[in-house]
Write an enzyme that holds these catalytic residues in place. Structure first.
Site, PDB file in Angstrom:
ATOM      1  N   CYS A  78      -3.835  65.161  79.447  1.00 33.59           N
ATOM      2  CA  CYS A  78      -3.556  66.531  79.872  1.00 33.59           C
ATOM      3  C   CYS A  78      -3.366  66.589  81.381  1.00 33.59           C
ATOM      4  CB  CYS A  78      -4.688  67.461  79.446  1.00 33.59           C
ATOM      5  SG  CYS A  78      -6.326  66.940  79.976  1.00 33.59           S
ATOM      6  N   PRO A  79      -2.656  67.606  81.866  1.00 33.86           N
ATOM      7  CA  PRO A  79      -2.546  67.793  83.318  1.00 33.86           C
ATOM      8  C   PRO A  79      -3.896  68.192  83.904  1.00 33.86           C
ATOM      9  CG  PRO A  79      -0.881  69.079  82.118  1.00 33.86           C
ATOM     10  CD  PRO A  79      -1.885  68.602  81.116  1.00 33.86           C
ATOM     11  N   ARG A 108       4.411  64.898  75.715  1.00 38.42           N
ATOM     12  CA  ARG A 108       5.216  63.727  75.344  1.00 38.42           C
ATOM     13  C   ARG A 108       4.370  62.464  75.231  1.00 38.42           C
ATOM     14  NH1 ARG A 108       8.721  66.707  78.736  1.00 38.42           N
ATOM     15  NH2 ARG A 108       7.653  65.816  80.543  1.00 38.42           N
ATOM     16  N   ILE A 109       3.509  62.229  76.236  1.00 37.22           N
ATOM     17  CA  ILE A 109       2.702  61.006  76.215  1.00 37.22           C
ATOM     18  C   ILE A 109       1.663  61.082  75.112  1.00 37.22           C
ATOM     19  CG2 ILE A 109       1.058  59.601  77.520  1.00 37.22           C
ATOM     20  CD1 ILE A 109       2.581  60.442  80.062  1.00 37.22           C
ATOM     21  N   ASP A 145      -7.555  54.071  83.876  1.00 36.23           N
ATOM     22  CA  ASP A 145      -6.583  53.559  84.846  1.00 36.23           C
ATOM     23  C   ASP A 145      -6.532  54.441  86.083  1.00 36.23           C
ATOM     24  OD1 ASP A 145      -4.449  51.699  85.587  1.00 36.23           O
ATOM     25  OD2 ASP A 145      -3.084  53.393  85.301  1.00 36.23           O
ATOM     26  N   HIS A 154      -4.604  52.034  88.526  1.00 42.04           N
ATOM     27  CA  HIS A 154      -3.519  53.022  88.408  1.00 42.04           C
ATOM     28  C   HIS A 154      -2.159  52.337  88.255  1.00 42.04           C
ATOM     29  CE1 HIS A 154      -2.498  57.463  89.421  1.00 42.04           C
ATOM     30  NE2 HIS A 154      -1.571  56.938  88.623  1.00 42.04           N
ATOM     31  N   GLU A 200      -8.534  57.647  94.947  1.00 39.57           N
ATOM     32  CA  GLU A 200      -7.806  56.380  94.867  1.00 39.57           C
ATOM     33  C   GLU A 200      -7.245  55.991  96.226  1.00 39.57           C
ATOM     34  OE1 GLU A 200      -6.475  56.989  90.193  1.00 39.57           O
ATOM     35  OE2 GLU A 200      -4.954  57.151  91.777  1.00 39.57           O
ATOM     36  N   ASP A 247      -4.250  70.957  72.519  1.00 36.48           N
ATOM     37  CA  ASP A 247      -3.294  71.243  73.580  1.00 36.48           C
ATOM     38  C   ASP A 247      -3.271  72.737  73.799  1.00 36.48           C
ATOM     39  OD1 ASP A 247      -0.557  69.683  74.869  1.00 36.48           O
ATOM     40  OD2 ASP A 247      -0.594  71.872  74.846  1.00 36.48           O
ATOM     41  N   SER A 279      -4.549  59.367  82.667  1.00 33.88           N
ATOM     42  CA  SER A 279      -3.880  60.599  83.064  1.00 33.88           C
ATOM     43  C   SER A 279      -4.239  60.981  84.499  1.00 33.88           C
ATOM     44  CB  SER A 279      -4.240  61.727  82.094  1.00 33.88           C
ATOM     45  OG  SER A 279      -3.559  62.920  82.427  1.00 33.88           O
ATOM     46  N   ARG A 280      -5.384  61.627  84.693  1.00 35.70           N
ATOM     47  CA  ARG A 280      -5.846  62.029  86.025  1.00 35.70           C
ATOM     48  C   ARG A 280      -7.341  61.747  86.121  1.00 35.70           C
ATOM     49  NH1 ARG A 280      -1.301  61.796  86.819  1.00 35.70           N
ATOM     50  NH2 ARG A 280       0.185  63.371  87.580  1.00 35.70           N
TER      51      ARG A 280
END
Length: 317
Positions: free
Chosen positions: A207-208, A157-158, A260, A284, A265, A177, A235-236
């Site tokens: 992506c995750p 979606r993002i 971000d 973040h 963190e 993807d 994302s991560r």
């Protein structure tokens, strides 16, 4: 039911209301909870909501009253899901609340790399424009995005929203993807990773975090990229090998990066990215628009309500 929110401040620093959640039970909200006070503050609550507080196996095994853990975020790695499942505790998360805001923020990071608007504003306030011999100046290269190629890793979606905004800016959009093998109506051309690395002027990560995506931005893959490529990540943090990216930025192979998220963190002062040239790091905050947090609150309340009704939704355990 007794409900406790262990670290509610980042979700609601005061501009939202907990009232709708409070209607579902006897509610206690803590702004922050140190890890060594988690069990004490849970007490005999049946419903626990957390954002970044760790619900470890030890904590879950020592709490006897908890029937439900709701994570006030999409990622739920703060909860030992296996331990919760073993005790019959339902765990839920908050999907989809931040799509528009996180996509907008990724583009904001990219535009800041292109123009360094904040830095230039600071120079004006410092008197540099007043004292400049010319009628204008710029202290960093200015880049136009129209005609450039954006490569998106993770086309959910993002990623699709980012691609749509980039298309509106005149960019060509490539995407990779692992769950999609054909072009979609969202408009990107789906390609393999090697082609994406080779052809992209900008690479944006959406992506995750999986074993196969951890450290996907590393020296081997950076070597496949165009000289001067820009890299974006909201994302991560663990998607990037931070030492490799630092080295690529300092050598000029990567022209700029904006993130971000980082691997640990809050960021530690020995993070390699703090030693990198042409690097933008924000704390973040891509998820934090009031609109997104309001949606998060609504979904969190619905999650609790559905659990109480015996029809839980957004279950991850």
């Amino acid at each position: 039911m007794k409900i406790v929110v262990l670290d509610g401040y980042t979700e609601n620093p005061g501009d939202l209301s907990w009232d709708t959640l409070g209607r579902l039970g006897e509610l206690t909200v803590y702004d922050r909870t140190p890890q060594d006070q988690v069990i004490e503050r849970i007490g005999n609550a049946e419903i626990v909501l957390v954002n970044k507080v760790q619900m470890t196996k030890k904590i879950i095994e020592q709490t006897t009253s908890v029937k439900y853990i709701g994570v006030l975020a999409t990622g739920y790695n703060v909860v030992d899901v296996d331990a919760a499942k073993a005790k019959g505790i339902t765990v839920t998360n908050i999907p989809t609340y931040g799509t528009d805001g996180v996509a907008q923020y990724a583009i904001a990071l990219l535009l800041e790399l292109c123009h360094r608007i904040g830095d230039h504003s600071n120079t004006v306030s410092a008197g540099d424009w007043t004292n400049n011999p010319d009628w204008c100046y710029w202290n960093s290269p200015q880049m136009e995005l129209a005609g450039k190629t954006l490569g998106i890793i993770g086309y959910g979606r993002i990623g699709q929203k980012v691609g749509a905004i980039a298309s509106a800016l005149g960019m060509n959009v490539l995407a990779n993807d692992r769950g999609k093998k054909q072009d979609t109506s969202a408009g990107a051309k789906l390609v393999d990773l090697d082609q994406l690395f080779k052809e992209s002027d900008v690479i944006s990560l959406h992506c995750p975090l999986f074993p196969e995506t951890e450290g996907i931005i590393n020296k081997e893959n950076i070597a496949k990229m165009k000289d001067g490529v820009y890299i974006i990540n909201d994302s991560r943090g663990q998607l990037i090998n931070e030492a490799d990216l630092r080295d690529a930025l300092n050598s000029g192979k990567v022209g700029g990066a904006a993130v971000d998220v980082v691997s640990t963190e809050p960021i530690k002062m020995d993070n390699p990215l703090l030693e990198a040239k042409n690097m933008i790091i924000t704390p973040h905050m891509a998820w934090a628009s009031r609109e997104a947090r309001s949606r998060l609150m609504d979904i969190a309340v619905e999650n609790v309500e559905k659990f109480q009704q015996g029809t839980p939704i957004n279950v991850v355990s």
